[in-house]
Scaffold this motif. Structure first.
Motif: not given
Length: 299
Positions: A197-208, A187-195
């Motif tokens: 599959l490699q995902v960027q899903d940083w989603c906690e935007i707390n302030k502008p 969760y909230n990853t900037s770079n997760d490498d699963r072999g």
């Protein structure tokens, strides 16, 4: 000039989907009138597909208004919320749009991500959610799906939906014929490498001010994909790059504001050939500019 409704027509059959630059949409069916923090798109699924989008992100829940068999007519949601102020949108409606598009655009394919969210409990120790998706939606339309667990070539998927499965399956036999597994990443990853599959899903935007940080993470992940695919023409890794994020309590951090911020931060300057899947909010912004520039990188 690229025909965005049929752009895969000009891509070789031997091309791996993972080596393309594929525009997608986050909470693709959330285009109806809803709470501003819930709505993520301003065009229907059909419009998205006609304008070049080829990855759809669909989140579904039990229909909690029913306690009988009707509860398994799954409804589309965004987190705990329905995507429409009045009435529900059923998963079958969203999939029908995909099927109709593919019936009339046989050169194309659409990657369909399905994820369990919303209200209602599931017995996933016994694959209750997976069995519901299989029995009610996939198996009865099996000719419309590519259900291989690999990263396919374009030629293998023309005219079909490719299942990107964001839910786990314990039944090993079922798992072997139930699409590309992407059941979890950090969760909230900037770079997760699963072999594969490699995902960027940083989603906690707390302030502008965090929108700029998000833009940098998006750009870095595009560069990873381009660098990898430039030296791996038979790529076995799918890069998925979410442009979404939000803070329910701050309207300056709602989906439309974040989409505008990423556009202002010029994420398109990093686009290249083989940039992976870019998952956008409000993809129609500026007459689909980001979507079209992304597609153009394939040529």
């Amino acid at each position: 000039m690229v025909d965005y409704s049929n752009w895969l027509r000009d891509v070789s059959d031997d091309t791996k989907l993972s080596t393309l630059s594929i525009p997608g949409t986050h909470n693709s069916a959330a285009y109806h009138m809803a709470l501003p923090s819930v709505q993520c798109q301003d065009a229907s699924i059909t419009e998205q597909l006609e304008n070049g989008v080829r990855f759809l992100d669909i989140r579904v829940s039990k229909n909690i208004l029913h306690s009988d068999d009707q509860q398994y007519n799954l409804v589309v949601c965004h987190g705990k919320f329905p995507i429409k102020l009045l009435g529900n949108v059923e998963l079958s409606e969203a999939l029908d749009e995909v099927y109709k598009f593919l019936d009339s655009h046989r050169s194309e394919t659409v990657i369909v991500s399905i994820k369990q969210e919303g209200s209602g409990t599931w017995d996933n120790d016994h694959d209750e959610f997976g069995n519901c998706i299989w029995d009610r939606y996939v198996n009865k339309n099996k000719d419309k799906w590519y259900l291989g667990t690999d990263i396919p070539k374009v030629g293998d998927t023309r005219g079909k939906a490719v299942l990107f499965r964001r839910f786990g399956v314990k039944d090993q036999q079922r798992k072997s014929q139930f699409g590309f597994e992407a059941s979890w990443w950090t969760y909230n990853t900037s770079n997760d490498d699963r072999g594969n599959l490699q995902v960027q899903d940083w989603c906690e935007i707390n302030k502008p001010e965090d929108i700029g940080t998000k833009a940098n993470y998006v750009k870095e992940h595009i560069k990873r994909a381009v660098d990898y695919n430039s030296t791996n023409t038979d790529s076995q890794k799918l890069f998925v790059n979410f442009c979404s994020g939000s803070n329910f309590f701050d309207h300056e951090c709602w989906p439309q504001k974040i989409a505008e911020g990423l556009d202002q931060d010029k994420i398109d300057e990093t686009f290249g050939k083989g940039s992976g899947i870019l998952v956008l909010d409000y993809a129609k912004t500026n007459d689909w500019r980001i979507v079209r520039e992304y597609v153009n990188k394939n040529f």
